[in-house]
Design a protein around this motif. Structure first.
Motif, short mmCIF file in Angstrom:
data_model
loop_
_atom_site.label_atom_id
_atom_site.label_comp_id
_atom_site.label_asym_id
_atom_site.label_seq_id
_atom_site.Cartn_x
_atom_site.Cartn_y
_atom_site.Cartn_z
N ILE A 58 0.83 -1.21 0.00
CA ILE A 58 0.00 0.00 0.00
C ILE A 58 0.86 1.26 0.00
N ILE A 59 2.04 1.18 0.58
CA ILE A 59 2.94 2.33 0.64
C ILE A 59 3.26 2.81 -0.77
N ASP A 60 3.58 1.89 -1.67
CA ASP A 60 3.92 2.28 -3.04
C ASP A 60 2.69 2.39 -3.94
N ILE A 100 -0.13 3.71 -3.19
CA ILE A 100 -0.63 5.08 -3.02
C ILE A 100 0.49 6.11 -3.20
N GLY A 101 1.66 5.80 -2.65
CA GLY A 101 2.71 6.81 -2.56
C GLY A 101 3.66 6.91 -3.73
N LEU A 149 1.92 12.76 -1.90
CA LEU A 149 1.52 11.37 -1.70
C LEU A 149 2.72 10.50 -1.35
N TYR A 150 3.79 10.67 -2.12
CA TYR A 150 5.00 9.89 -1.86
C TYR A 150 5.52 10.17 -0.45
N SER A 200 4.08 11.53 2.20
CA SER A 200 3.23 11.12 3.32
C SER A 200 3.23 9.61 3.50
N MET A 201 3.26 8.86 2.42
CA MET A 201 3.24 7.39 2.53
C MET A 201 4.62 6.82 2.89
N HIS A 202 5.68 7.57 2.69
CA HIS A 202 7.03 7.10 3.01
C HIS A 202 7.59 7.79 4.26
N THR A 260 4.20 9.36 9.85
CA THR A 260 2.85 9.00 9.40
C THR A 260 2.52 7.58 9.81
N TRP A 261 3.42 6.67 9.53
CA TRP A 261 3.16 5.26 9.81
C TRP A 261 3.23 4.94 11.29
#
Length: 189
Positions: free
Chosen positions: A49-51, A53-54, A77-78, A80-82, A86-87
């Motif tokens: 899901i990280i990649d 979306i990101g 997006l990149y 925030s997902m990386h 956030t995580w």
């Protein structure tokens, strides 16, 4: 890199990657130790899901673009997902609501793998979405490699004026004044 020089040399970048690799090795060891307790569909889903979306939307936009430019939303997006923060928030909330799952190790494996194995971190807006050496960075790297070692700053009139205006209550870490930042930006162009 320090608070006034926010860049990394090839050596400091390798050292940072080595540091990330230590944490990656720990996450990998925990994954192996708890292999049978991992919910594999959840693990794979979290890892991907990280990649999904990101990264993938920005990569597709980059490849479709005639000049390689993409909208800032893809960088957001990149990033925030990386983002480790956030995580950390997402996994903390998930743990409070549903309990700890060893499958959650997929997230640090992905993020630390990106940093340690590929040297990827967060993406600044001023570089192409897909990694390419920026001409200004190539120029800087070449000039930095030719510098005298060790570099010793030479006092200038501006430095002398700033030193004279030091707060007698003690040193404080302040951002560079706007006119100094503008002169730095002008010297980079």
């Amino acid at each position: 890199m320090d608070a006034r020089n926010t860049f990394e040399t090839p050596t400091t970048a390798r050292l940072a990657r080595l540091e990330w690799f230590g944490f990656l090795a720990l996450a990998a060891a925990l994954t192996i130790m708890h292999w049978s307790a991992i919910d594999w569909p959840l693990f794979i889903g979290l890892f991907l899901i990280i990649d999904v979306i990101g990264y993938l939307p920005g990569m597709i936009a980059h490849r479709r673009s005639s000049d390689g430019s993409v909208a800032k939303i893809y960088y957001l997006l990149y990033n925030s997902m990386h983002c480790l923060f956030t995580w950390t928030v997402i996994l903390t909330i998930a743990t409070v609501l549903f309990g700890w799952q060893w499958a959650m190790l997929a997230v640090p494996l992905h993020l630390l793998g990106d940093r340690a194995l590929f040297g990827n971190s967060l993406k600044p807006f001023g570089v192409p979405f897909e990694p390419q050496v920026h001409p200004d960075f190539a120029d800087f790297t070449e000039r930095y490699a030719r510098r005298p070692t060790p570099w010793v700053p030479q006092p200038s009139d501006e430095d002398t004026n700033q030193a004279a205006s030091v707060d007698p209550a003690g040193p404080a870490d302040h951002a560079a004044p706007a006119d100094q930042e503008q002169s730095l930006e002008g010297s980079r162009a």
